[in-house]
Design an enzyme around this catalytic site. Structure first.
Site, PDB file in Angstrom:
ATOM      1  N   ASP A 108       0.828  -1.220   0.000  1.00 32.90           N
ATOM      2  CA  ASP A 108       0.000   0.000   0.000  1.00 32.90           C
ATOM      3  C   ASP A 108       0.860   1.267   0.000  1.00 32.90           C
ATOM      4  OD1 ASP A 108       0.982  -0.001   2.561  1.00 32.90           O
ATOM      5  OD2 ASP A 108      -0.973   0.036   3.562  1.00 32.90           O
ATOM      6  N   GLU A 122       9.385  13.981  25.677  1.00 31.23           N
ATOM      7  CA  GLU A 122       9.596  15.051  24.700  1.00 31.23           C
ATOM      8  C   GLU A 122       9.579  16.380  25.455  1.00 31.23           C
ATOM      9  OE1 GLU A 122       7.960  16.898  20.520  1.00 31.23           O
ATOM     10  OE2 GLU A 122       6.477  16.192  21.942  1.00 31.23           O
ATOM     11  N   ASP A 137       4.963  11.877  24.411  1.00 31.90           N
ATOM     12  CA  ASP A 137       4.745  13.017  23.525  1.00 31.90           C
ATOM     13  C   ASP A 137       4.214  14.219  24.323  1.00 31.90           C
ATOM     14  OD1 ASP A 137       4.445  13.789  20.572  1.00 31.90           O
ATOM     15  OD2 ASP A 137       2.422  14.197  21.300  1.00 31.90           O
TER      16      ASP A 137
END
Ligand code: GLC
Length: 532
Positions: free
Chosen positions: A29, A267, A207
């Site tokens: 894909d 992060e 994150d």
């Protein structure tokens, strides 16, 4: 917390970040998948890294490359299945590699079922899983809090016509903030960690870790003379940078500590001052608070040497282990520095005191690809210098064949592989001992077998010619000297007061003369010496 013996795997080891969309496509894909990563694990073993950090693999509409999640415990079909994730863990562990997942607890996709439910009605069961407020008296947003997306500057609040309230979405309207003041949200996120820890993951990269939570009194940010703060992201006090973020992270730490030997990476803001990096790691129970100094500092000997020294001292004093990177999925690749400086940057990364993070493809010196506008995917450009993040998220190059071996020849890769892939790829560079790939591999081997480079202390060398930086790394009686010439002209370094050194690695144009007392460093090159 993991043992502070200097030998813990995440202190001694080297991380390799994979952007899963771009590593290896097996189903045609044009998008990378987990089976593809399994197929390529032997590259990582051959290269000699210790752990992999995977950018998000979870169910997502991919409006932000997977950082917009609709189910934190499901694998997106584009990447495969939960069984594929289990197989990846098993295959990685069988080869002695650790797997660290990206964990995105600050926000979800606006299409997350919890968010849809929260939006459906003011009285919805999960209404307060996200942050909702009535409009201000004038009908406008409830506070002056701003979006941090470059693409959508303006208010962080978005009016929901149906329920007549504003919803907080700090990064983008497609990624509303979780309400971290709500214990149910915190418990749900702890459950997500347990789900993956139970499957055997070795830790998480968190994150937007410093953004968890916002002021429960919803105070306006103070703005000089009514204008926006000078640097909103750094100066915000109420919208984020909340003290509660550290409490929330310590709660998550406690969950992770229920499992042996796991790592937590946070992060941080790209230009976080060094004292913030150290304090945050210590106070929030974080092992590695991401340090972007090699990206944000000007790449000059003076700036880098001063930063390295200051960071070394602060981490040592704060009893926090350092870490370094040259790039990631938000920040351009080190080839931005040009050649041969990009080779020297890799040598620096792998010889500094602290855990290095290599971004996939940087072991080849992959370029930042000029992706034509009609092939771009990323809409939330937050990278340095306004470069679209697509430029450094392009497919890994495995060989000189069609699509660089990333996807089948008759498939179309989701981003172009770039014009020079016939030259810059794993197969070609494996045959060339002078390649960036072999340099990176030799440095990894050297690092692994040299305690001075993995856990040794670091001391800046002074009195070097302008444009050069140097430091010694010392452990167990072993002393290594690293010298880098970041200038555009050749340099000569005279070594005084040391016995005859031995060259252990160079990026190219670097040599010892005069019975080992003088080092000739070509423009942009570097050398590692073992001192007697
Ligand atoms: C982090 C990620 C970035 C993402 C953002 C919003 O900064 O590194 O890729 O766009 O969070 O989730």
């Amino acid at each position: 917390m993991a043992a502070a013996d200097g030998e813990t795997w995440w202190r001694r080891g080297v991380f390799y970040q994979i952007y899963p969309r771009s590593f290896q496509d097996t189903d045609g894909d044009g998008i990378g998948d987990l089976r593809g990563i399994v197929e390529r694990l032997d590259h990582l073993v051959w290269l000699g890294v210790d752990a992999v950090w995977l950018s998000p693999i979870y169910a997502s509409p991919m409006e932000d490359g997977g950082y917009d999640i609709t189910d934190h415990t499901a694998v997106d079909p584009v990447f495969g299945t939960l069984e594929d994730a289990d197989a990846l863990l098993a295959e990685a562990h069988r080869r002695g590699l650790r797997i660290v997942l990206d964990f995105v607890p600050h926000h979800t996709s606006h299409r997350h079922p919890w968010c849809i439910e929260s939006r459906s009605d003011r009285g919805a069961k999960r209404r307060d899983w996200y942050v909702w407020r009535d409009p201000a008296a004038d009908g406008g947003p409830p506070t002056n809090w701003r979006s941090i997306s470059d693409e959508r500057p303006g208010s962080a609040w978005h009016l929901d016509e149906r329920t007549g309230q504003y919803q907080l979405a700090t990064f983008s309207p497609a990624q509303p903030d979780f309400n971290w003041a709500n214990p149910a949200v915190r418990e749900a996120m702890a459950d997500v960690l347990r789900f993956w820890l139970d499957r055997g993951v070795d830790g998480f990269r968190i994150d937007m870790a410093t953004f968890l939570g916002s002021d429960e009194q919803f105070r306006d940010e103070e703005t000089p003379a009514g204008g926006p703060p000078v640097d909103y992201v750094r100066d915000a006090r109420y919208h984020f940078n909340r003290p509660e973020a550290k409490d929330h992270l310590r709660e998550l730490r406690a969950v992770v500590d229920g499992y042996p030997d796991r790592v937590l990476i946070a992060e941080m803001l790209y230009d976080s001052p060094i004292d913030v990096l150290v304090e945050f790691a210590r106070d929030a129970g974080i092992d590695l608070a991401a340090n972007f100094g090699l990206i944000t500092q000007p790449f000059t000997a003076e700036a880098i040497a001063a930063y390295v020294e200051a960071y070394d001292e602060a981490t040592e004093a704060g009893d926090v282990w350092p870490n370094w990177c040259l790039a990631n999925h938000d920040m351009p690749r080190p080839t931005r520095l040009g050649w041969p400086t990009a080779r020297t940057a890799m040598l620096l990364l792998l010889t500094l005191r602290g855990t290095p993070f290599i971004y996939y493809g940087d072991e080849l010196g992959m370029p930042n690809v000029d992706v034509p506008p009609d092939r771009r995917d990323d809409r939330w450009s937050v990278s340095l210098a306004g470069v679209t993040r697509d430029a450094f998220r392009t497919p890994m190059r495995w060989d000189a064949g069609p699509n660089a071996g990333f996807c089948p020849p008759d498939s179309r890769p989701w981003l172009p592989v770039g014009d020079d892939h016939e030259r810059v790829n794993v197969a070609v560079q494996r045959d060339d001992p002078g390649s960036m790939l072999h340099l990176t591999r030799r440095l990894l081997v050297l690092r692994r077998r040299t305690p001075a480079l993995t856990v040794g202390t670091s001391t800046r060398m002074r009195g070097l010619p302008t444009g050069c930086l140097g430091f010694t790394r010392t452990a167990r009686g072993q002393r290594m000297l690293v010298l880098c010439n970041l200038a555009r002209r050749d340099a000569t370094v005279e070594l005084t007061g040391v016995g005859p050194p031995r060259i252990v690695e160079t990026t190219g144009a670097a040599a010892l003369t005069a019975a080992g007392a003088v080092v000739e460093l070509g423009a942009g090159s570097a050398i590692v010496l073992q001192l007697p």
